[in-house]
Scaffold this motif. Sequence first.
Motif, PDB file in Angstrom:
ATOM      1  N   PHE A 185     -14.902 -34.118 -11.614  1.00  0.00           N
ATOM      2  CA  PHE A 185     -16.032 -33.473 -10.937  1.00  0.00           C
ATOM      3  C   PHE A 185     -16.967 -32.815 -11.938  1.00  0.00           C
ATOM      4  O   PHE A 185     -18.180 -32.813 -11.746  1.00  0.00           O
ATOM      5  CB  PHE A 185     -15.542 -32.475  -9.886  1.00  0.00           C
ATOM      6  N   GLY A 186     -16.412 -32.269 -13.014  1.00  0.00           N
ATOM      7  CA  GLY A 186     -17.247 -31.685 -14.048  1.00  0.00           C
ATOM      8  C   GLY A 186     -18.184 -32.720 -14.663  1.00  0.00           C
ATOM      9  O   GLY A 186     -19.368 -32.450 -14.894  1.00  0.00           O
ATOM     10  N   GLU A 187     -17.657 -33.909 -14.916  1.00  0.00           N
ATOM     11  CA  GLU A 187     -18.477 -34.997 -15.458  1.00  0.00           C
ATOM     12  C   GLU A 187     -19.578 -35.377 -14.468  1.00  0.00           C
ATOM     13  O   GLU A 187     -20.740 -35.562 -14.852  1.00  0.00           O
ATOM     14  CB  GLU A 187     -17.608 -36.222 -15.770  1.00  0.00           C
ATOM     15  N   LEU A 188     -19.218 -35.489 -13.213  1.00  0.00           N
ATOM     16  CA  LEU A 188     -20.202 -35.860 -12.198  1.00  0.00           C
ATOM     17  C   LEU A 188     -21.275 -34.780 -12.042  1.00  0.00           C
ATOM     18  O   LEU A 188     -22.472 -35.093 -11.963  1.00  0.00           O
ATOM     19  CB  LEU A 188     -19.516 -36.128 -10.855  1.00  0.00           C
ATOM     20  N   LEU A 189     -20.839 -33.534 -12.008  1.00  0.00           N
ATOM     21  CA  LEU A 189     -21.796 -32.434 -11.851  1.00  0.00           C
ATOM     22  C   LEU A 189     -22.708 -32.289 -13.069  1.00  0.00           C
ATOM     23  O   LEU A 189     -23.835 -31.805 -12.946  1.00  0.00           O
ATOM     24  CB  LEU A 189     -21.058 -31.123 -11.577  1.00  0.00           C
ATOM     25  N   ALA A 190     -22.227 -32.742 -14.220  1.00  0.00           N
ATOM     26  CA  ALA A 190     -23.042 -32.697 -15.442  1.00  0.00           C
ATOM     27  C   ALA A 190     -23.998 -33.882 -15.518  1.00  0.00           C
ATOM     28  O   ALA A 190     -24.760 -34.002 -16.469  1.00  0.00           O
ATOM     29  CB  ALA A 190     -22.142 -32.660 -16.667  1.00  0.00           C
ATOM     30  N   GLY A 191     -23.949 -34.742 -14.513  1.00  0.00           N
ATOM     31  CA  GLY A 191     -24.860 -35.886 -14.465  1.00  0.00           C
ATOM     32  C   GLY A 191     -24.387 -37.090 -15.253  1.00  0.00           C
ATOM     33  O   GLY A 191     -25.139 -38.036 -15.454  1.00  0.00           O
ATOM     34  N   ARG A 192     -23.127 -37.065 -15.685  1.00  0.00           N
ATOM     35  CA  ARG A 192     -22.598 -38.209 -16.435  1.00  0.00           C
ATOM     36  C   ARG A 192     -22.029 -39.235 -15.454  1.00  0.00           C
ATOM     37  O   ARG A 192     -20.834 -39.296 -15.208  1.00  0.00           O
ATOM     38  CB  ARG A 192     -21.568 -37.731 -17.453  1.00  0.00           C
ATOM     39  N   ALA A 193     -22.945 -39.989 -14.905  1.00  0.00           N
ATOM     40  CA  ALA A 193     -22.590 -40.996 -13.907  1.00  0.00           C
ATOM     41  C   ALA A 193     -23.431 -42.237 -14.198  1.00  0.00           C
ATOM     42  O   ALA A 193     -24.512 -42.114 -14.764  1.00  0.00           O
ATOM     43  CB  ALA A 193     -22.864 -40.470 -12.500  1.00  0.00           C
ATOM     44  N   PRO A 194     -22.983 -43.402 -13.856  1.00  0.00           N
ATOM     45  CA  PRO A 194     -21.759 -43.659 -13.098  1.00  0.00           C
ATOM     46  C   PRO A 194     -20.514 -43.304 -13.906  1.00  0.00           C
ATOM     47  O   PRO A 194     -20.558 -43.226 -15.127  1.00  0.00           O
ATOM     48  CB  PRO A 194     -21.817 -45.149 -12.804  1.00  0.00           C
TER      49      PRO A 194
END
Length: 75
Positions: free
Chosen positions: A20-29
């Motif tokens: 979730f930290g990665e996703l919230l930091a905008g590191r997506a996909p």
Amino acid sequence: MTATYPQLLKQFNGQYRRMFGELLAGRAPLAFNCTAGKDRTGVAAALVLTALDVPRETVIQDYLLTNRYFDPRKV
């Protein structure tokens, strides 16, 4: 399995937080998996879908697709 799944949340809490930290930091996909690709990965996918306000029934249906496509002989 009903006893196992709550334990997965506790046991892999750090990994799910990191995801979730990665996703919230905008590191997506973001790709995520586990050895068998079912339980820990299924929980991760369910958590993400739930966080996105996907209806519970849809989250369950998505998880149950594993029964259709998972072949334990290929693990």
